[in-house]
Scaffold this motif. Structure first.
Motif, PDB file in Angstrom:
ATOM      1  N   THR A   1     -25.084  11.352-105.647  1.00 46.45           N
ATOM      2  CA  THR A   1     -25.571  10.032-106.029  1.00 46.45           C
ATOM      3  C   THR A   1     -25.111   8.935-105.071  1.00 46.45           C
ATOM      4  O   THR A   1     -25.553   7.792-105.177  1.00 46.45           O
ATOM      5  CB  THR A   1     -25.111   9.658-107.454  1.00 46.45           C
ATOM      6  N   GLY A   2     -24.242   9.279-104.144  1.00 46.66           N
ATOM      7  CA  GLY A   2     -23.747   8.279-103.209  1.00 46.66           C
ATOM      8  C   GLY A   2     -22.849   7.249-103.877  1.00 46.66           C
ATOM      9  O   GLY A   2     -22.791   6.094-103.453  1.00 46.66           O
ATOM     10  N   CYS A   3     -22.168   7.674-104.912  1.00 49.01           N
ATOM     11  CA  CYS A   3     -21.291   6.781-105.664  1.00 49.01           C
ATOM     12  C   CYS A   3     -20.202   6.228-104.732  1.00 49.01           C
ATOM     13  O   CYS A   3     -19.523   6.986-104.050  1.00 49.01           O
ATOM     14  CB  CYS A   3     -20.657   7.557-106.818  1.00 49.01           C
ATOM     15  N   PRO A   4     -20.041   4.911-104.694  1.00 49.33           N
ATOM     16  CA  PRO A   4     -19.030   4.342-103.799  1.00 49.33           C
ATOM     17  C   PRO A   4     -17.610   4.658-104.265  1.00 49.33           C
ATOM     18  O   PRO A   4     -17.355   4.789-105.464  1.00 49.33           O
ATOM     19  CB  PRO A   4     -19.295   2.832-103.870  1.00 49.33           C
ATOM     20  N   ILE A   5     -16.716   4.803-103.313  1.00 49.57           N
ATOM     21  CA  ILE A   5     -15.305   5.040-103.608  1.00 49.57           C
ATOM     22  C   ILE A   5     -14.586   3.687-103.518  1.00 49.57           C
ATOM     23  O   ILE A   5     -14.672   3.008-102.496  1.00 49.57           O
ATOM     24  CB  ILE A   5     -14.693   6.039-102.593  1.00 49.57           C
ATOM     25  N   PRO A   6     -13.892   3.291-104.572  1.00 50.87           N
ATOM     26  CA  PRO A   6     -13.258   1.970-104.562  1.00 50.87           C
ATOM     27  C   PRO A   6     -12.102   1.893-103.566  1.00 50.87           C
ATOM     28  O   PRO A   6     -11.415   2.879-103.318  1.00 50.87           O
ATOM     29  CB  PRO A   6     -12.754   1.809-105.998  1.00 50.87           C
TER      30      PRO A   6
END
Length: 85
Positions: free
Chosen positions: A19-24
């Motif tokens: 999903t291309g979830c961003p990494i904080p």
């Protein structure tokens, strides 16, 4: 919820990647026991997830604590102390 449902961590990691979830860059985890968290809820309707029981939520909580430890969370805040006005 993956921890609570005993999903393989590899599946969760694959979904995050897919999903291309961003990494904080900065992370805070506000931690409270399941029992105390539910005790603080007032006039709340229990939905499908909340009716999953304490075992489910303890697994989720422990999962978050494990993630925080593994990624080096910037801060884990103990939220079980009394709130003052």
């Amino acid at each position: 919820q993956g921890y609570g449902r005993n999903l393989p961590l590899s599946l969760i990691k694959d979904l995050i990647s897919f999903t291309g979830c961003p990494i904080p860059e900065l992370t805070f985890l506000i931690d409270i026991s399941v029992e105390e968290g539910f005790a603080r809820k007032i006039n709340d309707k229990i939905d499908r997830i909340e009716s999953s029981g304490n075992d489910f939520f303890n697994k989720v909580r422990n999962g978050y604590l494990e993630i925080a430890k593994n990624i080096g969370a910037d801060e884990v805040i103990n939220y079980s102390s009394t709130i003052s006005a």
